[in-house]
Write a protein that holds these residues in place. Structure first.
Motif, PDB file in Angstrom:
ATOM      1  N   ASN A 245       0.820  -1.220   0.000  1.00 46.99           N
ATOM      2  CA  ASN A 245       0.000   0.000   0.000  1.00 46.99           C
ATOM      3  C   ASN A 245       0.853   1.269   0.000  1.00 46.99           C
ATOM      4  O   ASN A 245       0.469   2.281  -0.580  1.00 46.99           O
ATOM      5  CB  ASN A 245      -0.940   0.007   1.214  1.00 46.99           C
ATOM      6  N   ARG A 246       2.042   1.194   0.656  1.00 42.16           N
ATOM      7  CA  ARG A 246       2.942   2.359   0.652  1.00 42.16           C
ATOM      8  C   ARG A 246       3.351   2.726  -0.766  1.00 42.16           C
ATOM      9  O   ARG A 246       3.426   3.896  -1.124  1.00 42.16           O
ATOM     10  CB  ARG A 246       4.214   2.018   1.448  1.00 42.16           C
ATOM     11  N   THR A 247       3.628   1.690  -1.559  1.00 39.23           N
ATOM     12  CA  THR A 247       4.077   1.921  -2.943  1.00 39.23           C
ATOM     13  C   THR A 247       2.955   2.528  -3.777  1.00 39.23           C
ATOM     14  O   THR A 247       3.181   3.447  -4.575  1.00 39.23           O
ATOM     15  CB  THR A 247       4.557   0.580  -3.555  1.00 39.23           C
ATOM     16  N   VAL A 248       1.736   2.029  -3.570  1.00 39.44           N
ATOM     17  CA  VAL A 248       0.593   2.573  -4.327  1.00 39.44           C
ATOM     18  C   VAL A 248       0.347   4.020  -3.895  1.00 39.44           C
ATOM     19  O   VAL A 248       0.131   4.913  -4.729  1.00 39.44           O
ATOM     20  CB  VAL A 248      -0.662   1.706  -4.125  1.00 39.44           C
ATOM     21  N   MET A 249       0.413   4.258  -2.569  1.00 37.27           N
ATOM     22  CA  MET A 249       0.232   5.629  -2.076  1.00 37.27           C
ATOM     23  C   MET A 249       1.289   6.556  -2.675  1.00 37.27           C
ATOM     24  O   MET A 249       0.964   7.671  -3.147  1.00 37.27           O
ATOM     25  CB  MET A 249       0.330   5.641  -0.542  1.00 37.27           C
ATOM     26  N   ALA A 250       2.543   6.106  -2.692  1.00 35.04           N
ATOM     27  CA  ALA A 250       3.626   6.940  -3.238  1.00 35.04           C
ATOM     28  C   ALA A 250       3.361   7.265  -4.707  1.00 35.04           C
ATOM     29  O   ALA A 250       3.594   8.396  -5.160  1.00 35.04           O
ATOM     30  CB  ALA A 250       4.968   6.222  -3.085  1.00 35.04           C
ATOM     31  N   ALA A 251       2.849   6.274  -5.451  1.00 37.18           N
ATOM     32  CA  ALA A 251       2.588   6.496  -6.879  1.00 37.18           C
ATOM     33  C   ALA A 251       1.466   7.523  -7.070  1.00 37.18           C
ATOM     34  O   ALA A 251       1.554   8.397  -7.940  1.00 37.18           O
ATOM     35  CB  ALA A 251       2.219   5.177  -7.541  1.00 37.18           C
ATOM     36  N   ILE A 252       0.432   7.466  -6.231  1.00 35.81           N
ATOM     37  CA  ILE A 252      -0.684   8.417  -6.351  1.00 35.81           C
ATOM     38  C   ILE A 252      -0.206   9.826  -6.035  1.00 35.81           C
ATOM     39  O   ILE A 252      -0.461  10.789  -6.767  1.00 35.81           O
ATOM     40  CB  ILE A 252      -1.852   8.015  -5.412  1.00 35.81           C
ATOM     41  N   VAL A 253       0.516   9.940  -4.916  1.00 31.49           N
ATOM     42  CA  VAL A 253       0.984  11.247  -4.455  1.00 31.49           C
ATOM     43  C   VAL A 253       1.911  11.884  -5.498  1.00 31.49           C
ATOM     44  O   VAL A 253       1.797  13.064  -5.828  1.00 31.49           O
ATOM     45  CB  VAL A 253       1.665  11.044  -3.075  1.00 31.49           C
ATOM     46  N   ARG A 254       2.813  11.063  -6.035  1.00 32.08           N
ATOM     47  CA  ARG A 254       3.760  11.550  -7.050  1.00 32.08           C
ATOM     48  C   ARG A 254       3.025  11.994  -8.309  1.00 32.08           C
ATOM     49  O   ARG A 254       3.232  13.078  -8.828  1.00 32.08           O
ATOM     50  CB  ARG A 254       4.760  10.432  -7.380  1.00 32.08           C
ATOM     51  N   GLU A 255       2.129  11.139  -8.768  1.00 30.90           N
ATOM     52  CA  GLU A 255       1.400  11.411 -10.010  1.00 30.90           C
ATOM     53  C   GLU A 255       0.546  12.677  -9.884  1.00 30.90           C
ATOM     54  O   GLU A 255       0.310  13.389 -10.856  1.00 30.90           O
ATOM     55  CB  GLU A 255       0.520  10.189 -10.347  1.00 30.90           C
ATOM     56  N   MET A 256       0.091  12.968  -8.638  1.00 35.85           N
ATOM     57  CA  MET A 256      -0.768  14.136  -8.454  1.00 35.85           C
ATOM     58  C   MET A 256       0.020  15.372  -8.009  1.00 35.85           C
ATOM     59  O   MET A 256      -0.565  16.377  -7.608  1.00 35.85           O
ATOM     60  CB  MET A 256      -1.922  13.793  -7.501  1.00 35.85           C
ATOM     61  N   ASP A 261       5.897  12.740   1.244  1.00 32.33           N
ATOM     62  CA  ASP A 261       5.345  12.456   2.585  1.00 32.33           C
ATOM     63  C   ASP A 261       3.988  13.135   2.807  1.00 32.33           C
ATOM     64  O   ASP A 261       3.541  13.274   3.952  1.00 32.33           O
ATOM     65  CB  ASP A 261       6.345  12.902   3.657  1.00 32.33           C
ATOM     66  N   ALA A 262       3.308  13.505   1.740  1.00 34.03           N
ATOM     67  CA  ALA A 262       2.053  14.261   1.881  1.00 34.03           C
ATOM     68  C   ALA A 262       0.851  13.348   2.123  1.00 34.03           C
ATOM     69  O   ALA A 262      -0.146  13.399   1.412  1.00 34.03           O
ATOM     70  CB  ALA A 262       1.822  15.120   0.636  1.00 34.03           C
ATOM     71  N   PHE A 263       0.995  12.450   3.112  1.00 31.60           N
ATOM     72  CA  PHE A 263      -0.153  11.617   3.501  1.00 31.60           C
ATOM     73  C   PHE A 263      -0.084  11.346   4.995  1.00 31.60           C
ATOM     74  O   PHE A 263       0.988  11.497   5.611  1.00 31.60           O
ATOM     75  CB  PHE A 263      -0.190  10.310   2.695  1.00 31.60           C
ATOM     76  N   ASP A 264      -1.217  10.928   5.606  1.00 28.93           N
ATOM     77  CA  ASP A 264      -1.259  10.614   7.035  1.00 28.93           C
ATOM     78  C   ASP A 264      -1.289   9.107   7.231  1.00 28.93           C
ATOM     79  O   ASP A 264      -1.956   8.393   6.481  1.00 28.93           O
ATOM     80  CB  ASP A 264      -2.541  11.186   7.672  1.00 28.93           C
ATOM     81  N   HIS A 265      -0.593   8.663   8.279  1.00 30.60           N
ATOM     82  CA  HIS A 265      -0.795   7.285   8.747  1.00 30.60           C
ATOM     83  C   HIS A 265      -1.980   7.313   9.705  1.00 30.60           C
ATOM     84  O   HIS A 265      -2.003   8.125  10.627  1.00 30.60           O
ATOM     85  CB  HIS A 265       0.437   6.777   9.498  1.00 30.60           C
ATOM     86  N   VAL A 266      -2.963   6.458   9.512  1.00 32.39           N
ATOM     87  CA  VAL A 266      -4.101   6.396  10.437  1.00 32.39           C
ATOM     88  C   VAL A 266      -4.140   5.005  11.061  1.00 32.39           C
ATOM     89  O   VAL A 266      -3.375   4.111  10.672  1.00 32.39           O
ATOM     90  CB  VAL A 266      -5.439   6.725   9.729  1.00 32.39           C
ATOM     91  N   GLU A 267      -5.032   4.836  12.031  1.00 30.46           N
ATOM     92  CA  GLU A 267      -5.124   3.568  12.746  1.00 30.46           C
ATOM     93  C   GLU A 267      -5.351   2.414  11.772  1.00 30.46           C
ATOM     94  O   GLU A 267      -6.080   2.576  10.779  1.00 30.46           O
ATOM     95  CB  GLU A 267      -6.296   3.663  13.730  1.00 30.46           C
ATOM     96  N   ASP A 268      -4.783   1.280  12.065  1.00 33.57           N
ATOM     97  CA  ASP A 268      -4.900   0.131  11.163  1.00 33.57           C
ATOM     98  C   ASP A 268      -6.308  -0.481  11.232  1.00 33.57           C
ATOM     99  O   ASP A 268      -7.019  -0.308  12.226  1.00 33.57           O
ATOM    100  CB  ASP A 268      -3.857  -0.934  11.540  1.00 33.57           C
ATOM    101  N   ARG A 269      -6.669  -1.199  10.185  1.00 33.02           N
ATOM    102  CA  ARG A 269      -7.940  -1.936  10.138  1.00 33.02           C
ATOM    103  C   ARG A 269      -7.815  -3.161  11.059  1.00 33.02           C
ATOM    104  O   ARG A 269      -6.836  -3.910  10.935  1.00 33.02           O
ATOM    105  CB  ARG A 269      -8.176  -2.371   8.691  1.00 33.02           C
ATOM    106  N   PRO A 270      -8.786  -3.419  11.947  1.00 32.36           N
ATOM    107  CA  PRO A 270      -8.699  -4.626  12.778  1.00 32.36           C
ATOM    108  C   PRO A 270      -8.701  -5.887  11.901  1.00 32.36           C
ATOM    109  O   PRO A 270      -9.463  -5.978  10.942  1.00 32.36           O
ATOM    110  CB  PRO A 270      -9.992  -4.577  13.615  1.00 32.36           C
ATOM    111  N   GLY A 271      -7.826  -6.829  12.248  1.00 30.63           N
ATOM    112  CA  GLY A 271      -7.779  -8.097  11.506  1.00 30.63           C
ATOM    113  C   GLY A 271      -7.270  -7.957  10.088  1.00 30.63           C
ATOM    114  O   GLY A 271      -7.455  -8.861   9.261  1.00 30.63           O
TER     115      GLY A 271
END
Ligand code: NAD
Ligand code: TDX
Length: 330
Positions: A245-256, A261-271
């Motif tokens: 997911n980090r790689t996909v996030m990096a690709a979105i942020v770069r492309e846009m 580092d222009a994203f937030d880490h939020v609480e993880d999904r349970p399970g």
């Protein structure tokens, strides 16, 4: 050929209807969809070959009448979002389990060919370094209420094939991306957050791996199974598109055009399932299908452009979706 598409106003189903009109001049499509928050009539092509029937998949009389009139049924209708299933599993039991049962009974009564669309999540998850990927013989081991109800629906289909001779095939696909995906899902959520001037949200450390496939490749494989699949058989659909997911996030942020580092880490999904990975060799070898969208960066760029150009489509759902995320802290 009369094709009944359940859930045809959702993400994958509506793209299936568009693909069918483009590639099957002989096909007429009836969409059965109850237009939940995830369904959108505007996703369907405005074409006299397409008819929309607004009905619940558990409405046995309506389902029976529509199945009686169809040559083939393609079953996409489902509650599809893991986070929602953790918040309230009730509609997942209703639609995914009772809905599939209702459809199977109608197909049994009318001897109608059925293709059941399912997910790789029924197999649970893999370690990051597991050399094996999911295959048609991987034991079921679902983690969330969503994947448990999809697993249940698969088992119902298999039982109706064996006990009642229903002519059904199944497919289990990996994570889809492309146009008309609801803004609750990972890629559209980040794109539309950025378009809105909001920060994208990554669950936990973002090490989870998903096996991305373009929605048109998934739907082409569904047609290949309908055309050439053996009744009772399960076909896995994937495009060797594993990315964390980090790689996909990096690709979105770069492309846009944002800083890395222009994203937030939020609480993880349970399970939270760690990794999905599909071995689609049976589907490739037996049906001659192979994916055409092999460049994820190019597919992502087109998807971003689609959301930029079609704010009218996603805007009505955006605020309510983010409110729901705010309530669950993600
Ligand atoms: P979606 O949530 O975008 O669409 C689901 C559609 O089903 C909506 O139009 C909704 O209105 C309709 N629906 C829901 N409940 C209904 C009911 N009770 N009666 C009638 N219609 C109802 O989902 P999607 O992402 O397009 O997924 C479609 C199918 O593909 C699902 O079965 C899902 O499990 C499967 N799948 C999805 C993915 C993915 O990456 N999105 C991957 C593999 C498999
Ligand atoms: O804001 C987010 N941030 C984030 O990091 C969201 C919404 C998700 N994520 C993570 C969770 C997952 O690891 O991204 C990954 C993908 O999340 P989703 O888009 O919710 O998909 P997933 O849970 O992997 O399930 C999807 O693929 C299989 C579909 O929603 C299912 O319907 C399908 O069966």
């Amino acid at each position: 050929m009369k094709v009944l598409v359940t859930g045809g106003a959702g993400f994958i189903g509506s793209n299936f209807v568009h693909l069918t009109l483009r590639s099957r001049p002989e096909a007429a499509v009836t969409v059965l969809d109850s237009l939940t928050y995830a369904g959108n009539a505007a996703s369907l092509p405005d074409d006299e070959r397409v008819q929309l029937v607004k009905a619940d998949i558990v409405d046995a009389d309506t389902v029976d009448a529509l199945v009686a009139d169809a040559d083939v049924v393609v079953h996409f209708a489902a509650e599809s979002h893991n986070d929602n299933s953790l918040d309230d599993p009730t509609p997942f039991l209703h639609t995914n389990v009772i809905g599939t049962f209702t459809l199977l009974e109608a197909c049994r009564h009318h001897g109608t060919r059925l293709h059941h669309v399912s997910t790789d999540e029924v197999y649970g998850d893999l370690e990051l370094d597991d050399p094996d990927r999911f295959s048609p013989t991987t034991p079921y081991n679902p983690s969330s209420p969503y994947s448990a109800t999809k697993a249940s629906s698969d088992l119902l289909v298999r039982a109706w094939v064996r006990s009642f001779g229903v002519e059904a095939t199944l497919s289990n696909c990996s994570n889809n991306y492309g146009p008309r995906q609801h803004v609750e899902k990972f890629i559209p959520r980040q794109i539309t957050n950025i378009l809105d001037g909001q920060r994208p949200k990554l669950y936990g450390a973002g090490l989870n791996v998903r096996d991305w496939i373009h929605v048109d490749d998934h739907n082409a494989a569904v047609w290949a199974v309908i055309d050439g699949g053996r009744p009772g058989q399960t076909y896995l659909i994937g495009a060797d598109g594993e990315l964390d997911n980090r790689t996909v996030m990096a690709a979105i942020v770069r492309e846009m055009g944002l800083e890395p580092d222009a994203f937030d880490h939020v609480e993880d999904r349970p399970g939270h399932d760690l990794r999905y990975a599909i071995d689609a060799s049976r589907t490739r070898e037996e049906l001659g299908w192979s994916p055409r969208f092999n460049d994820f960066a190019a597919g992502l760029r087109d998807t971003i452009a689609w959301y930029r150009d079609n704010e009218w489509w996603w805007r009505p759902a955006k605020a309510a979706t983010e409110l729901r995320y705010e309530r669950i802290g993600r």
